[in-house]
Design a protein around this motif. Structure first.
Motif, PDB file in Angstrom:
ATOM      1  N   UNK A  51       4.455  -3.863  15.653  1.00 26.28           N
ATOM      2  CA  UNK A  51       5.495  -4.670  15.247  1.00 26.28           C
ATOM      3  C   UNK A  51       6.544  -3.909  14.888  1.00 26.28           C
ATOM      4  N   UNK A  52       7.635  -4.694  14.742  1.00 29.01           N
ATOM      5  CA  UNK A  52       8.931  -3.768  14.164  1.00 29.01           C
ATOM      6  C   UNK A  52       9.391  -4.945  13.406  1.00 29.01           C
ATOM      7  N   UNK A  53       9.777  -4.875  11.892  1.00 35.30           N
ATOM      8  CA  UNK A  53      10.308  -5.651  11.144  1.00 35.30           C
ATOM      9  C   UNK A  53      11.685  -5.619  11.364  1.00 35.30           C
ATOM     10  N   UNK A  54      12.275  -6.634  11.802  1.00 37.38           N
ATOM     11  CA  UNK A  54      13.679  -6.780  11.935  1.00 37.38           C
ATOM     12  C   UNK A  54      14.623  -7.472  11.089  1.00 37.38           C
ATOM     13  N   UNK A  55      13.881  -8.032   9.947  1.00 40.60           N
ATOM     14  CA  UNK A  55      14.534  -9.017   8.936  1.00 40.60           C
ATOM     15  C   UNK A  55      13.329  -9.152   7.696  1.00 40.60           C
ATOM     16  N   UNK A  56      13.741  -8.811   6.614  1.00 43.51           N
ATOM     17  CA  UNK A  56      12.649  -9.250   5.647  1.00 43.51           C
ATOM     18  C   UNK A  56      11.785  -7.717   5.170  1.00 43.51           C
ATOM     19  N   UNK A  57      10.900  -8.271   4.358  1.00 44.53           N
ATOM     20  CA  UNK A  57       9.987  -6.911   3.972  1.00 44.53           C
ATOM     21  C   UNK A  57       8.482  -7.367   4.287  1.00 44.53           C
ATOM     22  N   UNK A  58       7.808  -6.485   4.817  1.00 41.63           N
ATOM     23  CA  UNK A  58       6.459  -6.623   4.867  1.00 41.63           C
ATOM     24  C   UNK A  58       5.688  -5.279   4.096  1.00 41.63           C
ATOM     25  N   UNK A  59       4.620  -5.712   3.566  1.00 38.07           N
ATOM     26  CA  UNK A  59       3.885  -4.707   2.860  1.00 38.07           C
ATOM     27  C   UNK A  59       2.715  -4.390   3.241  1.00 38.07           C
ATOM     28  N   UNK A  60       2.158  -3.092   3.599  1.00 36.53           N
ATOM     29  CA  UNK A  60       0.846  -2.570   3.913  1.00 36.53           C
ATOM     30  C   UNK A  60       0.112  -2.463   2.744  1.00 36.53           C
ATOM     31  N   UNK A  61      -1.143  -3.115   2.480  1.00 33.33           N
ATOM     32  CA  UNK A  61      -2.034  -2.780   1.151  1.00 33.33           C
ATOM     33  C   UNK A  61      -3.111  -2.706   1.355  1.00 33.33           C
ATOM     34  N   UNK A  62      -3.749  -2.080   0.184  1.00 31.83           N
ATOM     35  CA  UNK A  62      -4.957  -2.051   0.008  1.00 31.83           C
ATOM     36  C   UNK A  62      -5.316  -2.331  -1.514  1.00 31.83           C
ATOM     37  N   UNK A  63      -6.588  -2.427  -1.844  1.00 31.75           N
ATOM     38  CA  UNK A  63      -6.632  -2.655  -3.419  1.00 31.75           C
ATOM     39  C   UNK A  63      -7.726  -1.784  -3.796  1.00 31.75           C
ATOM     40  N   UNK A  64      -7.629  -1.232  -4.957  1.00 31.84           N
ATOM     41  CA  UNK A  64      -8.374  -0.285  -5.370  1.00 31.84           C
ATOM     42  C   UNK A  64      -9.842  -0.875  -6.125  1.00 31.84           C
ATOM     43  N   UNK A  65     -10.658   0.021  -6.311  1.00 30.57           N
ATOM     44  CA  UNK A  65     -12.046  -0.671  -6.966  1.00 30.57           C
ATOM     45  C   UNK A  65     -12.043  -1.496  -7.897  1.00 30.57           C
TER      46      UNK A  65
END
Length: 208
Positions: A51-65
């Motif tokens: 994917x290429x994000x051409x408009x707006x914002x996307x977040x790649x995320x994880x969660x801690x314990x």
């Protein structure tokens, strides 16, 4: 997700990677729209697209314990989750923060293009080197034990001449720092009280 018609060649993002991208890769690209809160992919799914994000914002995320969100990447006018090219499954979730326009490329074709097109391969390597430097700075920052040290490190690494312009909320910034937003607010207040920073709206200034 809603697919939309591919725009004309003149509307490709004005970025070096697209200047060197061969037409056969552009020909298999698809444009998509994602609503805020929608996932582009989820943890455990098999990568099939780049994917290429051409408009707006996307977040790649994880969660801690303890359940705290940790943001690993904020993609705006950028490729997303490049490491997925070498993975059998995704190791993170992604979520659209804004209304998103994204371009997807079949992963197998994208890999083949890197192998066969020297100009595109060179540009892709340059892109990855920038991302490596960004990731190293983030990893270094997350090893720092105090919230104040993480804030000051972020100003130095992501700001310019001691000035950091926040383009997102402080709650988002807290997640990037691996802190709760309450801890960030307390830390900013303490740093300002002790004369180490000045807050000017969305700008954080490091004092000499």
């Amino acid at each position: 997700m809603r697919d939309i018609k591919l725009h004309s060649a003149g509307e490709w993002p004005a970025r070096p990677a697209f200047e060197t991208m061969p037409d056969f890769l552009k020909d298999v690209a698809e444009w998509h729209r994602f609503a805020p809160g929608e996932h582009l992919f989820k943890l455990g799914e098999q990568p099939k697209l780049m994917f290429y994000i051409a408009e707006g914002e996307v977040r790649l995320r994880r969660y801690s314990p303890d359940g705290s969100e940790i943001i690993l990447q904020r993609a705006k006018l950028n490729f997303l989750a490049e490491a997925s090219m070498e993975s059998l499954t995704y190791h993170c979730d992604t979520v659209a923060i804004d209304p998103i326009r994204a371009i997807s490329f079949p992963l197998l074709v994208f890999r083949k293009t890197i192998e066969e097109c020297p100009a595109f391969r060179t540009q892709w390597i340059s892109h990855l080197m920038r991302e490596v430097r960004r990731s190293r700075a983030q990893c270094e920052r997350l090893t720092l034990k105090t919230a104040s040290a993480r804030v000051m490190h972020f100003i130095e690494s992501e700001g310019r001449d001691g000035r950091l312009e926040l383009t997102h909320s402080r709650k988002t910034w807290a997640a990037e720092l691996g802190l709760s937003h309450e801890a960030l607010y307390r830390t900013l207040a303490q740093l300002q009280r002790t004369g180490k920073i000045v807050l000017e709206g969305n700008t954080v200034v490091r004092l000499p």
